[in-house]
Every structure is written in structure tokens, then in C-alpha cells.
Design an enzyme around this catalytic site. Structure first.
Site: not given
Ligand code: NAD
Length: 318
Positions: A264, A283
Site C-alpha cells: 500500500e 484506504h
Molecule cells: P475488532 O477487534 O472489533 O474485530 C475483529 C474481529 O476479528 C474480532 O471479533 C476477532 O475475534 C476476529 N478475528 C481475529 N482473528 C480472526 C480469525 N483468524 N478468523 C476470524 N475472526 C478473527 O476490530 P474492528 O474494529 O471491527 O476492526 C477490524 C479491522 O478493520 C481492524 O483491525 C483494522 O485492520 C481494519 N480497519 C480498517 C479501516 C480502514 O480505513 N479501512 C479502519 C479501521 C479499521
């Protein structure tokens, strides 16, 4: 050390209000290029380091930071910070876990509709004299007829699933390594293989970890339905981009919408750039007025740590 004499290093952009708040209690250094050498240099005598998505806070950076007490991450993903090294050195890490939830959920659904309703191709047709042909030949699918498979039913996964189930009438399957407890919408837990085989839309909402790196790869993509589409607003490296490009070109899956990339930004000559049926965004999942404002709130938790108070959002969840 008393309030007013703290030294904050900001390795990425924070808004004016956040800067003013920090300046009201200490001195602020802004870094232009937070590569490892300049970061190491800058953190040598600081009390707090504030970062966003791209600054890599490695063990080597932390080793020279004798005074550092807290790292503030404005945002959600923590894969850019060596949490073990921080813990070993007694450096607290705080972040803004809920800042981006609604913003990313909305972008995810926007990407889903843009891809499935072929909005970008339609826009090009209107501008390039192809209106009649596009109108005659376009026939797409409605969300209410489709099954959504959410991988990672955390904050964002739930927000997407709830909107897709209750707003659009989709059937929702999900996979998570942790049971989500009670959820206020209809959704069925399934194994990943079953989710790949049964979903029309697979949406990724996992953090980037050793377990999720390249979770979607050549082997998993062949399990998808040929008409399925993949949406990734989590982290680029959750998907093997070359395998995805190949799956799209060879019609193993029908399309992909990506907000995050690996690498990225994606280089102009990357094989994904020419893959068919793709929609990309730079992003920007979290980049709404509310999302950005809530990420800047991390300064409050940073100050709480320095003042010896318990932070609201410690990265270890304690
Ligand atoms: P969160 O921690 O609330 O949810 C993540 C979920 O994934 C959890 O329930 C966890 O148990 C699950 N998980 C972890 N490993 C796993 C696996 N191997 N298989 C299945 N499930 C699994 O996080 P969130 O707030 O929902 O955010 C998720 C992700 O989104 C962040 O970690 C970040 O990387 C990404 N994000 C992207 C942006 C963007 O601008 N595009 C912005 C914010 C967050």
C-alpha cells in the site's frame, strides 16, 4: 514529571484541536518522515509518541526511548506497533477502537453496491456515449437475494452485518475465532470453508495477525462461488493480492472491492491494477468527519496515562 513539561512526538497528522490540546500540557514535535532512523532519534527524549496507520513502532525504536511512557494510536489496527516490546518496557499503548466503526461499515456497503450494481462501468458508459448499450445489457443482483459472509464479527463486522441483514434483507453468515455473544440481528456462525462456499459477498473485518495474513489466498479463493465478490476494508495483507488478481482474471470469482492493499499504495504496474471487475478506494474507510475527529480523541487517553490515570482504551483491553 509535571504537566506542562511533557514532550510529545507526533509521527503522523493529527488535527488542530488535538495539537492545541497537547500544546496546552507540553511541547510538541512534528515529524515529517517517520522512518525508523528519524523515529529513533525523535523518541529519545519524549514522554509520548502519537501515530496513525503507517508509522512502524518497532522494538528497535522502543529500545532507545528511555523516557517514553505511552504510545497513542489514532485508529484501530495495532499491527504497526510491537506490543510485546512496549509491554516489556512498561510503555502503555492506547488507541481509539470504536472511532471508525460506522465510517468503515458505510464504506464497505458503498463498495459492495458499487461493485454489484456496476456503478463505475455505468458512469463510464454515460460519459463515453455508451448509454443505450449499457442500459440494454445491464442486469445486476439485489442484495436481498444474496448471502453475506462476514469474516471477523467484531465492531465493524457487526456494523456491516446488522446493516446488511436489517437494512437490505441479506442472509448473513459469519466466522470468528471468538464467539460474539448475543447479537441483535439474525446471523449464523459457520466454518470458514462453509462461508466461502455459501456466500455471494465475502467481507473481511479481521485484524492483521500471523493467523490472518494471506487468509484469502489461491486455495481459499477456489472455494468461493464463481459469482461471489470479495470486499476488503480490513488490511491489505489479509489477502494475497497476486492470487486475487489471478482469481479475477480467470473468473474464479466475479469481482473485488478493496480499500486496503498489499503493498500500500499499490504500484501502478501491480497485476491487480488490470484485473477485471474491481473497485478500489485509497484506504479511506475511516476518513469521515466523525471518524477522524474520534481518532484525534486518542490525545485524551495519552494525557490520562501521563497524569497517572487509567486510560479509557488501553490496547491490551485491561
Ligand atoms: P475488532 O477487534 O472489533 O474485530 C475483529 C474481529 O476479528 C474480532 O471479533 C476477532 O475475534 C476476529 N478475528 C481475529 N482473528 C480472526 C480469525 N483468524 N478468523 C476470524 N475472526 C478473527 O476490530 P474492528 O474494529 O471491527 O476492526 C477490524 C479491522 O478493520 C481492524 O483491525 C483494522 O485492520 C481494519 N480497519 C480498517 C479501516 C480502514 O480505513 N479501512 C479502519 C479501521 C479499521
Amino acid at each position: 514529571m509535571a504537566s506542562g513539561s511533557w514532550h510529545f512526538v507526533l509521527a503522523e497528522a493529527f488535527d488542530h484541536a488535538a495539537l492545541e490540546r497537547l500544546r496546552s500540557v507540553g511541547e510538541v514535535t512534528l515529524l515529517d518522515h517517520p522512518d525508523e532512523p528519524s523515529l529513533k532519534d525523535a523518541v529519545r527524549d519524549c514522554d509520548a509518541l502519537l501515530v496513525r496507520t503507517y508509522t512502524k513502532v518497532t522494538r528497535a525504536v522502543l529500545e532507545g526511548a528511555a523516557r517514553l511512557r505511552v504510545i497513542g494510536r489514532g485508529g484501530v489496527g495495532l499491527e504497526n506497533i510491537d506490543l510485546d516490546a512496549a509491554r516489556e518496557r512498561g510503555v502503555a499503548v492506547v488507541y481509539t477502537p470504536a472511532a471508525a466503526t460506522d465510517a468503515v461499515a458505510e464504506l464497505t456497503i458503498g463498495l459492495m453496491l458499487t461493485l454489484l450494481r456496476q456503478i463505475i462501468a455505468g458512469d463510464a458508459a454515460v460519459r463515453q456515449g455508451g448509454f443505450q448499450k449499457a442500459r440494454r445489457t445491464t442486469c445486476t443482483r439485489e442484495l436481498s437475494q444474496l448471502t453475506l459472509g462476514v469474516i471477523g464479527l467484531g465492531r465493524i463486522g457487526k456494523a456491516v452485518a446488522r446493516r446488511c441483514r436489517d437494512g437490505f434483507g441479506m442472509r448473513v453468515l459469519y466466522n470468528d475465532i471468538v464467539a460474539p455473544g448475543w447479537i441483535d440481528f439474525a446471523a449464523t456462525p459457520v466454518e470458514k470453508h462453509d462461508l466461502y462456499k455459501a456466500s455471494d459477498v465475502v467481507s473481511l473485518h479481521v485484524p492483521l495477525t500471523d493467523q490472518t495474513r494471506y487468509l484469502i489466498n489461491a486455495a481459499s479463493l477456489v472455494e468461493f462461488k464463481p459469482h461471489a465478490v470479495l470486499i476488503n476494508t480490513s488490511r491489505g495483507a489479509v489477502v494475497d493480492s497476486e492470487a486475487l488478481a489471478h482469481a479475477l482474471s480467470s473468473r474464479v470469482i466475479a469481482g473485488a472491492a478493496l480499500d486496503v492493499f498489499d503493498p500500500e499504495p499499490l504500484p501502478p504496474d501491480h497485476v491487480l491494477m488490470n484485473a477485471p471487475n474491481t473497485v478500489f478506494s485509497p484506504h479511506v474507510g475511516a476518513r469521515t468527519e466523525g471518524g477522524l475527529a474520534r481518532m484525534n480523541d486518542v490525545v485524551e487517553d495519552v494525557i490520562r496515562v501521563l497524569e497517572g490515570e487509567t486510560p479509557h482504551f488501553p490496547a491490551d483491553g485491561s
